[in-house]
Design an enzyme around this catalytic site. Structure first.
Site, PDB file in Angstrom:
ATOM      1  N   MET A   1      96.843 115.303 -14.932  1.00  0.00           N
ATOM      2  CA  MET A   1      97.381 116.093 -14.051  1.00  0.00           C
ATOM      3  C   MET A   1      98.095 117.122 -14.687  1.00  0.00           C
ATOM      4  SD  MET A   1      99.281 113.344 -11.413  1.00  0.00           S
ATOM      5  CE  MET A   1      99.499 114.482 -10.214  1.00  0.00           C
ATOM      6  N   SER A   2      97.553 118.348 -14.635  1.00  0.00           N
ATOM      7  CA  SER A   2      97.883 119.666 -15.338  1.00  0.00           C
ATOM      8  C   SER A   2      99.007 120.369 -14.745  1.00  0.00           C
ATOM      9  CB  SER A   2      96.695 120.522 -15.368  1.00  0.00           C
ATOM     10  OG  SER A   2      96.453 121.057 -14.118  1.00  0.00           O
ATOM     11  N   GLY A   3      99.543 120.011 -13.483  1.00  0.00           N
ATOM     12  CA  GLY A   3     100.613 120.694 -12.639  1.00  0.00           C
ATOM     13  C   GLY A   3      99.937 121.586 -11.813  1.00  0.00           C
ATOM     14  N   GLY A   4      98.602 121.868 -11.803  1.00  0.00           N
ATOM     15  CA  GLY A   4      97.982 122.783 -10.897  1.00  0.00           C
ATOM     16  C   GLY A   4      97.486 122.287  -9.409  1.00  0.00           C
ATOM     17  N   VAL A   5      96.979 122.992  -8.756  1.00  0.00           N
ATOM     18  CA  VAL A   5      96.670 122.323  -7.421  1.00  0.00           C
ATOM     19  C   VAL A   5      95.511 121.418  -7.371  1.00  0.00           C
ATOM     20  CG1 VAL A   5      95.257 124.350  -6.663  1.00  0.00           C
ATOM     21  CG2 VAL A   5      96.480 122.979  -4.957  1.00  0.00           C
TER      22      VAL A   5
ATOM     23  N   SER B   1      94.135 119.251  -9.801  1.00  0.00           N
ATOM     24  CA  SER B   1      94.117 118.163 -10.199  1.00  0.00           C
ATOM     25  C   SER B   1      95.385 117.326  -9.176  1.00  0.00           C
ATOM     26  CB  SER B   1      94.858 118.002 -11.638  1.00  0.00           C
ATOM     27  OG  SER B   1      96.063 118.682 -11.914  1.00  0.00           O
TER      28      SER B   1
ATOM     29  N   MET C   1      98.952 115.955 -20.257  1.00  0.00           N
ATOM     30  CA  MET C   1      98.694 115.758 -21.724  1.00  0.00           C
ATOM     31  C   MET C   1      99.915 117.025 -22.275  1.00  0.00           C
ATOM     32  SD  MET C   1      94.673 115.845 -22.308  1.00  0.00           S
ATOM     33  CE  MET C   1      94.529 117.432 -21.680  1.00  0.00           C
TER      34      MET C   1
ATOM     35  N   CYS D   1      88.093 121.299 -25.199  1.00  0.00           N
ATOM     36  CA  CYS D   1      89.230 120.504 -24.720  1.00  0.00           C
ATOM     37  C   CYS D   1      88.812 119.559 -23.878  1.00  0.00           C
ATOM     38  CB  CYS D   1      90.134 121.370 -23.973  1.00  0.00           C
ATOM     39  SG  CYS D   1      91.919 120.770 -23.449  1.00  0.00           S
TER      40      CYS D   1
ATOM     41  N   CYS E   1      94.912 129.033 -22.451  1.00  0.00           N
ATOM     42  CA  CYS E   1      96.265 128.485 -22.151  1.00  0.00           C
ATOM     43  C   CYS E   1      97.169 128.619 -23.505  1.00  0.00           C
ATOM     44  CB  CYS E   1      96.078 127.036 -21.839  1.00  0.00           C
ATOM     45  SG  CYS E   1      95.587 125.917 -23.371  1.00  0.00           S
TER      46      CYS E   1
END
Length: 350
Positions: A1-5, A7, A26, A94, A192
């Site tokens: 979960m990257s914190g974006g919509v 994921s 991560m 990545c 990033c």
């Protein structure tokens, strides 16, 4: 979960389907400084967003520290590639080395069957061959299968892409309907770990010895100017050369980079055209072909797929011959092979 919509919706869909979902984020750099951002994603704020979504979905959430692995596998490769006159593709590194290798190994500690992400891609199993098949996402404007070409059969067997069969607007609509706190969060665009998108300054800070000044020459070797380091250039580049035009008045483009001489070779646009390329570290998702096969090839993420003939050269190498010459075949970028929407494989352009 990257914190974006993406994921976040992937996690929500899996939970809704009845799966036992664990959210994992991560941590890729040292948060102890209180730094609020790290380029355009992977920030402290993003980790908080991921945790908020996990709480809204009532699933556990963990943060795994991958600082050392990210630095050695992605950042160091990025710096060394630019310093050696190549143009790297850190997102593919990545995905392969962290998300579907290191993270998949860590996920086994949770007894997890699969690693799911918010990539716009699809994975299926072929009834004919028994092999796992990687396909583009149905939203052509967001397709991310290009970055996943290096996934092995074992990694594909444990990969899950819940949003791959949805359009981006449908993903956001779902997030709003579920009242996820990141429903309208903008997508990240830049690399990033590059603050302010100034990759040249970042490379200089990490490898000052590699930022040697040198000369800009034309195709005949005539010196046209000076530069502050080949890491500031990429094949196909037109702007920022510090040169107005060629003696004939034609715009000039970067044709090649020679790190041994710290030399940038420039010339007119027609000189950028190439009919062939070779690639190394090739991963065949399908069975490696024994002869020539037809397909389409992308040499950049936004490159229009071009018709080509593919040949395996053995030892992890392949040759691509395009039907029509392509502009700016760039060493260090990925050449990804397709049959329609299916990824045949891919490698790194020599």
């Amino acid at each position: 979960m990257s914190g974006g919509v993406d994921s976040s919706v992937a996690a929500a869909l899996l939970a809704e389907q009845g799966h036992d979902v664990i959210g994992v984020s991560m941590q890729l750099y040292d948060q102890s400084s209180g730094q609020a951002s790290f380029g355009s994603c992977c920030s402290l704020e993003d980790l908080h967003d991921a945790r908020r979504v996990a709480a809204a979905l009532n699933i556990p959430h963990y943060i795994m520290n991958f600082e050392r692995q990210f630095d050695s596998m992605v950042v160091s490769n990025f710096v060394s590639e630019y310093a050696s006159g190549r143009t790297p593709l850190p997102c593919a590194r990545c995905n392969a080395d962290l998300k579907f290798a290191t993270l998949a190994e860590r996920a086994q500690a949770f007894d997890a069957d699969a690693v799911a992400t918010g990539h716009y891609a699809r994975v299926e199993r072929s009834d004919a061959t028994g092999r796992f098949v990687l396909k583009r996402g149905i939203d052509n404007t967001k397709d991310q299968a290009y970055f996943l070409f290096s996934l092995t059969q074992d990694q594909l067997s444990r990969a899950c892409f819940p949003v791959g069969d949805r359009a981006k607007n449908a993903v956001r609509d779902y997030a709003r309907a579920r009242q996820l706190p990141v429903a309208d969060k903008p997508d990240s665009q830049e690399i990033c770990f590059i603050p302010d998108d100034d990759y040249a300054a970042f490379v200089t800070s990490r490898a000052p010895d590699g930022a040697r000044p040198g000369v800009i020459v034309d195709e005949t070797g005539q010196e046209l100017g000076r530069h502050g380091g080949i890491h500031r250039f990429t094949v196909g580049q037109r702007k920022g050369l510090g040169l107005s035009s060629s003696p004939t008045g034609q715009p000039l483009y970067v044709l090649a980079l020679n790190p041994a001489d710290s030399q940038v070779v420039v010339g007119p646009r027609p000189s950028l055209e190439r009919r062939t390329l070779t690639a190394s570290l090739v991963n065949w998702i399908v069975d490696e072909p024994s002869g020539a096969v037809r397909g389409t090839v992308q040499i950049r993420h936004r490159h229009q797929p071009a018709q080509a003939t593919l040949r395996s050269l053995g030892d992890g190498r392949a040759e691509v011959t395009f039907d029509r010459a392509q502009i700016a075949v760039t060493p260090g970028q990925a050449a990804v092979f397709y049959d329609g929407d299916q990824v045949l494989g891919g490698g790194w352009i020599d």
